[in-house]
Motif scaffolding. Structure first.
Motif, PDB file in Angstrom:
ATOM      1  N   ALA A 138      47.754   4.187 -75.540  1.00 41.36           N
ATOM      2  CA  ALA A 138      46.819   3.870 -76.620  1.00 41.36           C
ATOM      3  C   ALA A 138      47.317   4.403 -77.953  1.00 41.36           C
ATOM      4  CB  ALA A 138      45.437   4.443 -76.307  1.00 41.36           C
ATOM      5  N   ARG A 139      47.778   5.654 -77.991  1.00 42.15           N
ATOM      6  CA  ARG A 139      48.228   6.235 -79.255  1.00 42.15           C
ATOM      7  C   ARG A 139      49.516   5.559 -79.726  1.00 42.15           C
ATOM      8  NH1 ARG A 139      45.468  10.358 -76.847  1.00 42.15           N
ATOM      9  NH2 ARG A 139      43.639  10.952 -78.086  1.00 42.15           N
ATOM     10  N   HIS A 140      50.492   5.438 -78.820  1.00 43.96           N
ATOM     11  CA  HIS A 140      51.682   4.649 -79.115  1.00 43.96           C
ATOM     12  C   HIS A 140      51.901   3.699 -77.948  1.00 43.96           C
ATOM     13  CE1 HIS A 140      52.835   7.603 -82.329  1.00 43.96           C
ATOM     14  NE2 HIS A 140      53.237   6.467 -82.886  1.00 43.96           N
ATOM     15  N   PHE A 141      51.916   2.428 -78.275  1.00 43.02           N
ATOM     16  CA  PHE A 141      52.031   1.384 -77.260  1.00 43.02           C
ATOM     17  C   PHE A 141      53.406   1.435 -76.607  1.00 43.02           C
ATOM     18  CE2 PHE A 141      53.051  -3.120 -76.188  1.00 43.02           C
ATOM     19  CZ  PHE A 141      52.118  -3.270 -75.167  1.00 43.02           C
ATOM     20  N   LEU A 142      53.425   1.308 -75.287  1.00 43.78           N
ATOM     21  CA  LEU A 142      54.676   1.249 -74.542  1.00 43.78           C
ATOM     22  C   LEU A 142      54.865  -0.187 -74.057  1.00 43.78           C
ATOM     23  CD1 LEU A 142      56.980   3.089 -73.503  1.00 43.78           C
ATOM     24  CD2 LEU A 142      55.733   3.263 -71.341  1.00 43.78           C
ATOM     25  N   PRO A 143      55.853  -0.907 -74.582  1.00 36.60           N
ATOM     26  CA  PRO A 143      56.045  -2.300 -74.174  1.00 36.60           C
ATOM     27  C   PRO A 143      56.183  -2.432 -72.664  1.00 36.60           C
ATOM     28  CG  PRO A 143      57.364  -1.809 -76.102  1.00 36.60           C
ATOM     29  CD  PRO A 143      56.794  -0.498 -75.633  1.00 36.60           C
ATOM     30  N   LYS A 144      55.833  -3.621 -72.177  1.00 36.86           N
ATOM     31  CA  LYS A 144      55.749  -3.836 -70.733  1.00 36.86           C
ATOM     32  C   LYS A 144      57.050  -3.477 -70.022  1.00 36.86           C
ATOM     33  CE  LYS A 144      56.407  -7.793 -68.987  1.00 36.86           C
ATOM     34  NZ  LYS A 144      56.338  -9.241 -68.689  1.00 36.86           N
ATOM     35  N   HIS A 165      46.267   5.342 -69.728  1.00 37.20           N
ATOM     36  CA  HIS A 165      45.252   5.611 -70.762  1.00 37.20           C
ATOM     37  C   HIS A 165      45.299   4.453 -71.756  1.00 37.20           C
ATOM     38  CE1 HIS A 165      42.588   8.225 -73.078  1.00 37.20           C
ATOM     39  NE2 HIS A 165      43.282   7.902 -74.158  1.00 37.20           N
ATOM     40  N   LEU A 166      44.417   3.475 -71.538  1.00 36.14           N
ATOM     41  CA  LEU A 166      44.521   2.176 -72.211  1.00 36.14           C
ATOM     42  C   LEU A 166      43.759   2.086 -73.517  1.00 36.14           C
ATOM     43  CD1 LEU A 166      44.130   0.007 -69.006  1.00 36.14           C
ATOM     44  CD2 LEU A 166      46.114  -0.045 -70.509  1.00 36.14           C
ATOM     45  N   THR A 167      42.789   2.959 -73.745  1.00 34.11           N
ATOM     46  CA  THR A 167      41.941   2.816 -74.933  1.00 34.11           C
ATOM     47  C   THR A 167      41.710   4.166 -75.582  1.00 34.11           C
ATOM     48  OG1 THR A 167      39.800   3.128 -73.794  1.00 34.11           O
ATOM     49  CG2 THR A 167      40.751   0.920 -73.773  1.00 34.11           C
ATOM     50  N   ASP A 168      41.669   4.165 -76.911  1.00 32.80           N
ATOM     51  CA  ASP A 168      41.359   5.384 -77.646  1.00 32.80           C
ATOM     52  C   ASP A 168      40.990   5.011 -79.077  1.00 32.80           C
ATOM     53  OD1 ASP A 168      41.431   8.293 -78.503  1.00 32.80           O
ATOM     54  OD2 ASP A 168      42.248   8.451 -76.486  1.00 32.80           O
ATOM     55  N   ASP A 169      40.787   6.028 -79.899  1.00 32.18           N
ATOM     56  CA  ASP A 169      40.439   5.784 -81.299  1.00 32.18           C
ATOM     57  C   ASP A 169      41.527   5.001 -82.020  1.00 32.18           C
ATOM     58  OD1 ASP A 169      38.013   7.351 -81.191  1.00 32.18           O
ATOM     59  OD2 ASP A 169      39.256   9.148 -81.239  1.00 32.18           O
ATOM     60  N   GLN A 170      42.774   5.223 -81.622  1.00 29.25           N
ATOM     61  CA  GLN A 170      43.910   4.673 -82.369  1.00 29.25           C
ATOM     62  C   GLN A 170      44.414   3.346 -81.815  1.00 29.25           C
ATOM     63  OE1 GLN A 170      43.852   7.809 -81.028  1.00 29.25           O
ATOM     64  NE2 GLN A 170      43.471   9.046 -82.864  1.00 29.25           N
ATOM     65  N   GLU A 233      42.209   3.633 -67.443  1.00 33.83           N
ATOM     66  CA  GLU A 233      41.204   4.449 -68.130  1.00 33.83           C
ATOM     67  C   GLU A 233      40.633   3.678 -69.314  1.00 33.83           C
ATOM     68  OE1 GLU A 233      40.343   8.731 -70.313  1.00 33.83           O
ATOM     69  OE2 GLU A 233      42.277   8.409 -69.330  1.00 33.83           O
ATOM     70  N   ILE A 234      39.312   3.491 -69.296  1.00 33.52           N
ATOM     71  CA  ILE A 234      38.546   2.992 -70.424  1.00 33.52           C
ATOM     72  C   ILE A 234      37.696   4.168 -70.886  1.00 33.52           C
ATOM     73  CG2 ILE A 234      36.900   1.278 -71.243  1.00 33.52           C
ATOM     74  CD1 ILE A 234      39.549   0.091 -70.258  1.00 33.52           C
ATOM     75  N   VAL A 298      36.663   6.592 -66.416  1.00 34.02           N
ATOM     76  CA  VAL A 298      35.742   6.244 -67.507  1.00 34.02           C
ATOM     77  C   VAL A 298      35.708   7.327 -68.577  1.00 34.02           C
ATOM     78  CG1 VAL A 298      34.311   4.668 -66.168  1.00 34.02           C
ATOM     79  CG2 VAL A 298      33.804   7.126 -66.119  1.00 34.02           C
ATOM     80  N   GLY A 299      36.659   8.243 -68.557  1.00 34.15           N
ATOM     81  CA  GLY A 299      36.804   9.218 -69.638  1.00 34.15           C
ATOM     82  C   GLY A 299      35.744  10.291 -69.616  1.00 34.15           C
ATOM     83  N   GLY A 300      34.937  10.337 -70.691  1.00 29.96           N
ATOM     84  CA  GLY A 300      33.896  11.346 -70.806  1.00 29.96           C
ATOM     85  C   GLY A 300      34.326  12.612 -71.500  1.00 29.96           C
TER      86      GLY A 300
END
Length: 534
Positions: A138-144, A165-170, A233-234, A298-300
């Motif tokens: 999420a912070r820095h995308f890693l190409p497939k 870790h697929l989603t974050d603020d960034q 992870e969402i 689901v984080g938290g």
């Protein structure tokens, strides 16, 4: 022998087995996947066809072994891998490959070499069932293609969980058909910090990317073929600014934020409206279609309560539900998602902050804040995956000195990772059974390229792999074996950190960090967990 991780029992024999163009490979049908992987992995460098049939290497189904256990017997005449499951056979094949010369890990034909393995008898099984690595895309995308490469590296080290870790603020990195703006807007930010946030430097470069649903199906299948479970992870209800930027009705403010361009914990969290809950239940419906594994995270974690404390709607929720405070409101909010997953036969995973407001049965805890949280979760009857930030966060710097690229945190050296033990000494035997295993974490705020990811991951990830696979450890012996193992990493093109320090091109003088002492880290840990009660 120089294999990593070290096997449980090993007895050297006399002589060696030499592969020739006539060497055949036979496999029980149940173990055919492992045999096919071995053939495909050895062919590029060795040119050995390993045709089907008797006369050399055999994968044999054997009873009385655990699900990841194997026996490998090499004599001068034959190679025998015995296992009760495809996973066990695969790990036996990984060990066999490491018994060859490191050149066997190259992808082009190596001419003029004899391919031999020493005679040996190995009986091996893992210490823990959960041997994982979190990669923050999420912070820095890693190409497939780079992610697929990392799946192979995890499998090489007998790690069996990839926590994505697929989603974050960034950034939001997963295509959701029902909500296309999550990637149209949320997958891109206009710039990123250059170094630690305290320096207020920015690179001025847009950053982004996401995995299509077809990409995810490919990634999951590729991992499954290597006996790795992908845990998505969402992150909810914090670390959600990219989602709020995409769909402002999810937030608490009249003016929507942009996708975050700074590191750290954002104050922007989801609101507690029924529509917001329904939105993320829709998201999880699509997640379940894509990820067939048993666990969904689901984080938290790290959820600031400022906006909820200021929100009339959140205050009304607390009043109508008879809750004490915003901490209990988070528990109520998260219960919708954990119950949803449990009702569909999945196992929700959440970070240890969820313990603070009470956690329903059936939720597995990812414990990152040390032994106190691990102990609390196990004693409360929860399964636990340990990811202690002081020992297993591989974004922390590896040595003292300004030469380390973007140095943050305290020093987490190779030796400290190797010594890591996920089980707190205070646990009873029954409580110890709640520890499923552990995972290392590659958080990527300051890891902005695959080359730097290699540097931060290796060789520490090899040390971690041995810590969670091998029941007995010997640091001096590990370092001797590591010298050979690094030649395998060289053959694979992994740009690991040399023991003497980074190469000039691995340094980052343009991106200053924020190094801290272990005492400062321990102080943070004590503050984070001061109010926890067993």
């Amino acid at each position: 022998m120089t294999t990593i991780p070290a096997p449980a029992r090993l007895s050297p024999g006399e002589g060696c087995f030499t592969f020739t163009v006539a060497t055949a490979l036979a496999a029980d049908p149940v173990l055919a996947r492992a045999a096919a992987w071995l053939r495909a992995s050895l062919l590029p460098a060795t040119g050995l066809p390993l045709p089907e049939g008797p006369g050399g290497v055999e994968f044999r189904l054997a009873g009385g072994l655990g699900p990841e256990e194997y026996r490998l017997t090499v004599t001068q005449k034959s190679v025998l891998i015995e296992a009760a499951s495809p996973a066990g056979a695969f790990y036996g094949a990984q060990t066999l490959r490491q018994l060859l010369h490191p050149a066997a890990f190259r992808r082009g034909r190596i001419a003029g070499r004899t391919w031999s393995v020493p005679a040996v008898s190995i009986a091996d099984a893992p210490r823990y069932g959960w041997r994982g690595c979190l990669i923050d895309v999420a912070r820095h995308f890693l190409p497939k293609n780079d992610l697929l490469r990392y799946i192979d590296l995890l499998a090489m080290h007998k790690l069996n969980v990839l926590h994505l870790h697929l989603t974050d603020d960034q950034g939001w990195r997963l295509q959701i058909r029902k909500y296309p703006k999550l990637t149209e807007t949320g997958a891109w930010r206009r710039e990123s910090p250059l170094g630690a946030r305290r320096h207020r430097r920015f690179d001025g470069r847009p950053h982004g990317g996401f995995y299509s649903q077809d990409d995810i199906r490919e990634i999951v299948a590729y991992a499954a073929d290597r006996f790795i479970t992908v845990v998505p992870e969402i992150d909810l209800p914090g670390h959600t600014q990219a989602a709020i930027a995409s769909y402002p009705q999810l937030g608490n403010l009249a003016t929507p934020p942009e996708v975050a361009t700074e590191w750290g914990v954002s104050e922007n969290v989801l609101n507690v409206a029924d529509a917001t809950i329904a939105f993320f239940l829709d998201v999880l419906e699509e997640v379940l279609e894509l990820f067939p594994g048993p666990y969904v995270c689901v984080g938290g974690d790290e959820v600031p309560k400022t906006q909820w404390n200021d929100s009339l709607a959140a205050k009304e929720r607390i009043r109508e539900l008879g809750l004490r405070d915003a901490a209990e409101l988070q528990t109520w909010f998260m219960r919708h998602f954990t119950d949803f997953l449990l009702a569909r036969g999945r196992r929700p995973l959440g970070w240890d902050e969820l313990l603070e407001g009470g956690l329903p049965p059936g939720v597995t805890v990812a414990s990152w804040r040390g032994d106190r949280c691990t102990t609390m979760a196990a004693r409360a009857g929860h399964d636990v995956v340990v990811s202690s930030f002081a020992e297993t966060y591989l974004d922390f710097r590896q040595a003292e000195g300004e030469q380390e690229p973007v140095p943050i945190g305290s020093v987490t050296c190779l030796e400290a990772v190797y010594a890591f033990d996920p089980v707190p000494a205070a646990l009873t035997e029954a409580e110890r059974d709640r520890i499923l295993g552990a995972q290392a974490a590659l958080w990527t705020e300051h890891i902005d390229s695959p080359r730097l990811l290699d540097y931060m991951a290796f060789p520490r990830l090899a040390a971690f792999a041995e810590a969670v696979w091998s029941s007995e450890r010997d640091l001096e012996d590990f370092l001797v074996r590591l010298a050979v193992h690094e030649k395998r990493l060289d053959a694979l093109g992994v740009e690991y950190r040399p023991a003497a320090g980074p190469h000039p091109w691995q340094r980052r003088p343009d991106a200053p960090g924020h190094p801290r002492t272990r005492a400062e880290i321990d102080g943070e840990l004590a503050a984070w967990t001061a109010n926890l009660r067993f």
